[in-house]
Design an enzyme around this catalytic site. Sequence first.
Site, PDB file in Angstrom:
ATOM      1  CE  LYS A 100      -4.671   0.842   0.345  1.00 29.99           C
ATOM      2  NZ  LYS A 100      -5.581  -0.474  -0.249  1.00 29.99           N
TER       3      LYS A 100
HETATM    4  N1  GLU Z   1      -7.039  -0.269  -3.513  1.00 31.82           N
HETATM    5  C1  GLU Z   1      -8.034  -1.325  -3.597  1.00 31.82           C
HETATM    6  C2  GLU Z   1      -8.081  -2.250  -2.731  1.00 31.82           C
HETATM    7  O1  GLU Z   1      -7.832  -1.981  -1.302  1.00 31.82           O
HETATM    8  C3  GLU Z   1      -7.379  -2.112  -5.131  1.00 31.82           C
HETATM    9  C4  GLU Z   1      -6.072  -2.584  -5.248  1.00 31.82           C
HETATM   10  C5  GLU Z   1      -5.405  -3.135  -6.371  1.00 31.82           C
HETATM   11  O2  GLU Z   1      -6.203  -2.931  -7.260  1.00 31.82           O
HETATM   12  O3  GLU Z   1      -4.311  -3.164  -6.315  1.00 31.82           O
HETATM   13  O4  GLU Z   1      -8.211  -3.674  -2.695  1.00 31.82           O
END
Ligand code: GLU
Length: 419
Positions: free
Chosen positions: A109
């Site tokens: 993240k």
């Molecule tokens: N931000 C989204 C999540 O929390 C998508 C992450 C992604 O597609 O890599 O799952």
Amino acid sequence: MTPQMERINPWQMVLAQIDKAEKHLHCDPNIIEKLKHAERALLVAVPVRMDDGKVKVFKGFRVQHSTVRGPSKGGIRFHPDVDLDEVTALAAWMTWKCAVMNIPFGGAKGGVQCEPKGLSLGELERLTRRYTSEILHFIGPDRDIPAPDVNTNEQIMAWMMDTYSMQVGHSVPGVVTGKPIAIGGSEGRSEATGRGVVYMIIEAAKKLEINLSGCTAAVQGFGNVGVSTAKNLYLEGVKIVAVSNVQGGVYSAKGIDPLALEDHIKTTGSIVGFPGCDAIGNEELLALDCDILVPAALENVIHKGNAHQIKARILAEGANGPVTPIADEILREKNVFMIPDILANAGGVTVSYFEWVQDLQNYFWNEAEINNRLRQLMVVAFKKVMAIADEHQVDNRTAAQILGIGRVVEAVRLRGLYP
Ligand code: GLU
């Protein structure tokens, strides 16, 4: 949004969840110890020339929790509350989420501590490009693949892809997902998270023998996830009685057409004042007498101060971590059917996986194919989680974590410890 009575450190929450899952996994404690640490964390300064000529320096982060099952994967958020503990916790949840879906990724993240609403488009672009260039050697299509998250979108992904590509000297669409279709994005990606939330609600309704058509729902948050969840619920015949976002909320016992609400927001710039609706506050929305509740905004919105008031039968976590641990216990006692975040909102990262695969093979699928594959994977994951909940006599969240953490544990065991 953190509730006053319950100070929640999201990373402490992750550690407690790992301990809980460990009791059912009966595995080598050394492996568990490894999972209690993120593999890498990068903190960067992001200096940006503002429109008034001054330079403002923002804090940027990218944390890779695990790369054991594949390159790490996870979104980038732009929000004033972004900090290292939050990003690290969200990275770990991505590791479990990818493992629950059985897609070949670890978890990561990132984020920049900023209030994007206060930035001009030019400032936002400069911030995105400088942040990308600061984390450039950390990311890559075989290494770590960012995507949209809170307050980031297709345009921001396009800038990230362009910055990376310019630096390495050729186009690399697979470095980020959630891009516009014209530059290697996937059909169905923008709606994937909400669509997945609704696939999971359909499965939950089947299990509980509830007929979805005629059910009522309240959706908190009307960003990417909230909008697509509301639209897809509406298509299933569910009556959307309330919707809210940071500006406020709207309520109608007769039901809200999410498409018309979206148009209203486009023309007026606000959710408030949507014709035929009463105003409703965020807290009131959560306590509504409805069948389905979807918190699709931020963490910790359902806490020990308001969990007792929840009346919904099914709660699907569109957001990551919207329910605090104490609230979780309260909801369990109230027999609320919980669809935990790492299952409920996994549609986004699953279609991100499809996007990455399509980028790597330079061959693109149509939307029907994407949606079918998404549904298949999510239904398999749902059934697996339900089977674990039955077998271990645990709640759905613990079952999803047993599945996700268990798969990561197995991968660590097989790979062994280097050197
Ligand atoms: N931000 C989204 C999540 O929390 C998508 C992450 C992604 O597609 O890599 O799952």
